[in-house]
Design a protein around this motif. Structure first.
Motif, PDB file in Angstrom:
ATOM      1  N   LEU A  11     182.060  62.045 115.341  1.00 55.11           N
ATOM      2  CA  LEU A  11     181.080  62.960 114.760  1.00 55.11           C
ATOM      3  C   LEU A  11     179.787  62.251 114.396  1.00 55.11           C
ATOM      4  O   LEU A  11     178.716  62.861 114.403  1.00 55.11           O
ATOM      5  CB  LEU A  11     181.683  63.672 113.552  1.00 55.11           C
ATOM      6  CG  LEU A  11     182.689  64.775 113.894  1.00 55.11           C
ATOM      7  CD1 LEU A  11     183.408  65.262 112.633  1.00 55.11           C
ATOM      8  CD2 LEU A  11     182.008  65.935 114.603  1.00 55.11           C
ATOM      9  N   ASN A  12     179.869  60.966 114.051  1.00 50.96           N
ATOM     10  CA  ASN A  12     178.643  60.210 113.767  1.00 50.96           C
ATOM     11  C   ASN A  12     177.741  60.175 114.994  1.00 50.96           C
ATOM     12  O   ASN A  12     176.515  60.292 114.885  1.00 50.96           O
ATOM     13  CB  ASN A  12     178.985  58.790 113.311  1.00 50.96           C
ATOM     14  CG  ASN A  12     179.810  58.016 114.333  1.00 50.96           C
ATOM     15  OD1 ASN A  12     180.828  58.511 114.825  1.00 50.96           O
ATOM     16  ND2 ASN A  12     179.402  56.796 114.645  1.00 50.96           N
ATOM     17  N   GLN A  13     178.319  60.046 116.172  1.00 50.77           N
ATOM     18  CA  GLN A  13     177.514  60.030 117.390  1.00 50.77           C
ATOM     19  C   GLN A  13     176.973  61.418 117.739  1.00 50.77           C
ATOM     20  O   GLN A  13     175.877  61.542 118.298  1.00 50.77           O
ATOM     21  CB  GLN A  13     178.343  59.482 118.551  1.00 50.77           C
ATOM     22  CG  GLN A  13     178.730  58.025 118.375  1.00 50.77           C
ATOM     23  CD  GLN A  13     179.564  57.502 119.530  1.00 50.77           C
ATOM     24  OE1 GLN A  13     179.528  58.048 120.632  1.00 50.77           O
ATOM     25  NE2 GLN A  13     180.313  56.446 119.273  1.00 50.77           N
ATOM     26  N   GLU A  14     177.737  62.453 117.394  1.00 53.55           N
ATOM     27  CA  GLU A  14     177.241  63.810 117.616  1.00 53.55           C
ATOM     28  C   GLU A  14     175.978  64.062 116.784  1.00 53.55           C
ATOM     29  O   GLU A  14     175.005  64.654 117.260  1.00 53.55           O
ATOM     30  CB  GLU A  14     178.324  64.831 117.267  1.00 53.55           C
ATOM     31  CG  GLU A  14     179.545  64.779 118.175  1.00 53.55           C
ATOM     32  CD  GLU A  14     179.194  65.043 119.624  1.00 53.55           C
ATOM     33  OE1 GLU A  14     178.670  66.138 119.918  1.00 53.55           O
ATOM     34  OE2 GLU A  14     179.427  64.146 120.463  1.00 53.55           O
ATOM     35  N   VAL A  15     175.997  63.607 115.538  1.00 50.73           N
ATOM     36  CA  VAL A  15     174.804  63.754 114.699  1.00 50.73           C
ATOM     37  C   VAL A  15     173.659  62.913 115.255  1.00 50.73           C
ATOM     38  O   VAL A  15     172.494  63.326 115.229  1.00 50.73           O
ATOM     39  CB  VAL A  15     175.127  63.374 113.238  1.00 50.73           C
ATOM     40  CG1 VAL A  15     173.839  63.145 112.442  1.00 50.73           C
ATOM     41  CG2 VAL A  15     175.950  64.478 112.581  1.00 50.73           C
ATOM     42  N   ALA A  16     173.972  61.731 115.760  1.00 53.33           N
ATOM     43  CA  ALA A  16     172.922  60.883 116.328  1.00 53.33           C
ATOM     44  C   ALA A  16     172.209  61.598 117.471  1.00 53.33           C
ATOM     45  O   ALA A  16     170.975  61.525 117.601  1.00 53.33           O
ATOM     46  CB  ALA A  16     173.524  59.564 116.822  1.00 53.33           C
ATOM     47  N   LYS A  17     172.967  62.303 118.315  1.00 51.92           N
ATOM     48  CA  LYS A  17     172.346  63.048 119.415  1.00 51.92           C
ATOM     49  C   LYS A  17     171.431  64.145 118.887  1.00 51.92           C
ATOM     50  O   LYS A  17     170.292  64.304 119.358  1.00 51.92           O
ATOM     51  CB  LYS A  17     173.438  63.654 120.312  1.00 51.92           C
ATOM     52  CG  LYS A  17     174.223  62.644 121.114  1.00 51.92           C
ATOM     53  CD  LYS A  17     175.117  63.312 122.142  1.00 51.92           C
ATOM     54  CE  LYS A  17     176.248  64.086 121.535  1.00 51.92           C
ATOM     55  NZ  LYS A  17     177.170  64.655 122.556  1.00 51.92           N
ATOM     56  N   ALA A  18     171.934  64.907 117.933  1.00 50.67           N
ATOM     57  CA  ALA A  18     171.126  66.003 117.386  1.00 50.67           C
ATOM     58  C   ALA A  18     169.876  65.475 116.686  1.00 50.67           C
ATOM     59  O   ALA A  18     168.787  66.066 116.797  1.00 50.67           O
ATOM     60  CB  ALA A  18     171.969  66.825 116.413  1.00 50.67           C
ATOM     61  N   LEU A  19     170.027  64.376 115.973  1.00 50.23           N
ATOM     62  CA  LEU A  19     168.890  63.780 115.271  1.00 50.23           C
ATOM     63  C   LEU A  19     167.821  63.324 116.260  1.00 50.23           C
ATOM     64  O   LEU A  19     166.618  63.571 116.066  1.00 50.23           O
ATOM     65  CB  LEU A  19     169.383  62.608 114.438  1.00 50.23           C
ATOM     66  CG  LEU A  19     168.399  61.926 113.490  1.00 50.23           C
ATOM     67  CD1 LEU A  19     167.842  62.909 112.476  1.00 50.23           C
ATOM     68  CD2 LEU A  19     169.084  60.758 112.774  1.00 50.23           C
ATOM     69  N   ALA A  20     168.250  62.711 117.356  1.00 54.17           N
ATOM     70  CA  ALA A  20     167.300  62.252 118.368  1.00 54.17           C
ATOM     71  C   ALA A  20     166.613  63.427 119.052  1.00 54.17           C
ATOM     72  O   ALA A  20     165.394  63.387 119.315  1.00 54.17           O
ATOM     73  CB  ALA A  20     168.028  61.392 119.400  1.00 54.17           C
ATOM     74  N   ASP A  21     167.372  64.481 119.346  1.00 55.31           N
ATOM     75  CA  ASP A  21     166.762  65.665 119.966  1.00 55.31           C
ATOM     76  C   ASP A  21     165.716  66.280 119.045  1.00 55.31           C
ATOM     77  O   ASP A  21     164.656  66.724 119.499  1.00 55.31           O
ATOM     78  CB  ASP A  21     167.843  66.693 120.301  1.00 55.31           C
ATOM     79  CG  ASP A  21     168.689  66.284 121.498  1.00 55.31           C
ATOM     80  OD1 ASP A  21     168.133  65.689 122.429  1.00 55.31           O
ATOM     81  OD2 ASP A  21     169.899  66.559 121.483  1.00 55.31           O
ATOM     82  N   GLY A  22     166.014  66.319 117.758  1.00 54.18           N
ATOM     83  CA  GLY A  22     165.050  66.848 116.811  1.00 54.18           C
ATOM     84  C   GLY A  22     163.784  66.016 116.749  1.00 54.18           C
ATOM     85  O   GLY A  22     162.668  66.552 116.711  1.00 54.18           O
TER      86      GLY A  22
END
Length: 478
Positions: free
Chosen positions: A378-389
């Motif tokens: 889940l930490n990597q899932e947030v990393a993806k969303a954070l980068a997309d934002g």
């Protein structure tokens, strides 16, 4: 425990102490029991007939030093220290004094965060190995099955719990599936080994109620030639169930009022399905609702106003980015994926910036897994969303984004006073990461639950193994 709105305070005080969560209170579980009050015997039912038996493991004093600390509520501390005593966070800061007898961990170059909380998991209800006999998460026999409880399907031997722990998950909410309008109660668990589900239950955490809108219930039941077969059938089904719950609640309140006044009154017939819905109407059970489209979420909010209950969180919510203001105005969170979408029509209008856009729009947002694989990273899932934002121009700090993994889901589960952040007095649910936790290369080096070391990546003696795995190749020597 909080005072139930539908429990007359005078009778409650005469029956049991407020802290006795398993005492006779209202018609929400357990066998019929009589409770003496000043006005005579009043029939009540236990709100918690299957109470938690979880007992934290003994833990000593631990001081983690020199780490980059994300506190889970937006703060970042460089060269930070976290002190744990008696299973609780006792201090967070820099240059903390080393108490006598403390275990000291030099975390220089590493990161410390609160333990991850997954608000949407099916571990235990759909355990590994994934065979038909283990499909215990959907009671797809009626559109309304609010009487079933996910905990009664949880298999504690699911090896998915171990994999989630290795990913830094310390708490998780187990939900029924989404075949039904009302799928049943969910349960919040500590990610600890236990022979029983009661041994994993988060003490005093509110129950949740899984509901679903959209294609799933209409497909399942419409395919059988019964209602609901359409969105309007879904809405009619919700309304009929909530109306029954309102009338059921009124009948119990009328009975309690009469009985406590000394009148000769007979209790209503108990209905386990309506017990759960009445718990929602009284604010004791938190609605966690599967819903994809913005227009459908708006209709469900209107429905909640009609029957005066709270939608705590919309799950999946791939179009939440369209209505962050509406979510914020109604105190409703969105639990979403980073980039799942397009796999069916109601998921068609998904965007990768959903999570940061909901957050930037002022609403409560968080990540969720809905997957035995996704829960491991889940930490990597947030990393993806954070980068997309960030690529879209939404500037959210790493420390602020950690809310999506810990304090926001804790709030949506009603346990934020206990966990979800590194604050003095809270449970010491902590992850020590090998590197920046938003890096693909980061691993959870150590995980503490209530201050007890529960996982150590470099020590097999501190890596729990479920009984189911003991006979598997490479596992028996542990």
């Amino acid at each position: 425990m909080t005072l139930k709105a539908w429990m007359p305070a005078t009778a409650l005080a005469a029956v049991f102490a407020l802290a006795a969560c398993s005492g006779e209170t209202g018609p929400s579980g357990g066998d019929t029991q009589s409770a003496s009050s000043e006005s005579g015997d009043v029939v009540r039912y236990s709100l918690d007939p299957y109470p938690s038996t979880y007992v934290p493991r003994e833990s000593g004093v631990t001081l983690i030093q020199n780490a980059t600390v994300f506190d889970g509520i937006g703060g970042r501390i460089e060269d930070g220290d976290v002190l744990v005593e008696n299973g609780r966070i006792s201090a967070v800061g820099t240059g903390l004094e080393v108490p006598d007898g403390a275990t000291v961990i030099d975390a220089a170059g590493r990161y410390v965060t609160p333990g991850i909380i997954d608000i949407h998991s099916h571990l235990g209800d759909y355990p590994s190995p994934g065979v038909n006999a283990h499909n215990d998460g959907n009671e797809a026999t009626s559109p309304v099955t609010a009487e079933v409880w996910a905990e009664h399907s949880v298999w504690p031997q699911d090896v998915g719990f171990e994999a989630a722990l290795a990913g830094g998950v310390t708490t998780l909410n187990i939900l029924p599936g989404s075949a039904n309008l009302f799928g049943g109660r969910g349960i919040t668990l500590r990610n600890v080994p236990s022979r029983t589900v009661q041994g994993m239950k988060f003490p005093d955490a509110p129950y949740t109620l899984k509901m679903a809108c959209g294609e799933n219930p209409s497909r399942v039941y419409g395919g059988r030639g019964q209602s609901p077969a359409t969105d309007m059938g879904n809405m009619a089904g919700y309304r009929a169930a909530w109306q029954s719950a309102v009338e059921y609640r009124t009948s119990w309140n009328d009975y309690w009022e009469s009985a406590e006044a000394g009148e000769d009154a007979s209790p209503p017939s108990r209905n386990l399905e309506l017990d759960t819905l009445m718990g929602v109407l009284d604010g004791e059970i938190l609605v966690q609702m599967h819903c994809y489209r913005a227009d459908q979420m708006a209709q469900i909010i209107d429905l909640s106003h009609e029957f005066d209950y709270q939608v705590t969180t919309f799950h999946h919510a791939v179009e939440a980015y369209k209505i962050p203001d509406l979510l914020a105005e109604n105190g409703t969170c969105a639990a979403v994926w980073a980039d799942w979408g397009g796999f069916k029509m109601e998921a068609y209008d998904s965007i990768r910036e959903n999570l940061p856009m909901v957050h930037a729009g002022g609403a409560c947002a968080m990540i969720h897994s809905d997957s035995d694989m996704g829960i491991q990273r889940l930490n990597q899932e947030v990393a993806k969303a954070l980068a997309d934002g960030r690529r879209a121009g939404i500037d959210i700090s790493d420390a602020e984004a950690w809310r999506w993994l810990t304090s926001n889901p804790a709030t949506a589960l009603g346990i934020a006073d206990q966990t979800g952040s590194l604050e003095v007095g809270k449970r010491a649910d902590i992850v020590l990461w090998s590197a920046d936790p938003f890096s693909t290369y980061a691993r959870a080096d150590r995980v503490w639950i209530d201050g007890a070391l529960s996982y150590d990546r470099r020590d097999e003696d501190v890596q729990p193994v479920r009984d189911f795995m003991l006979g598997q190749p490479g596992e028996g020597d542990q």
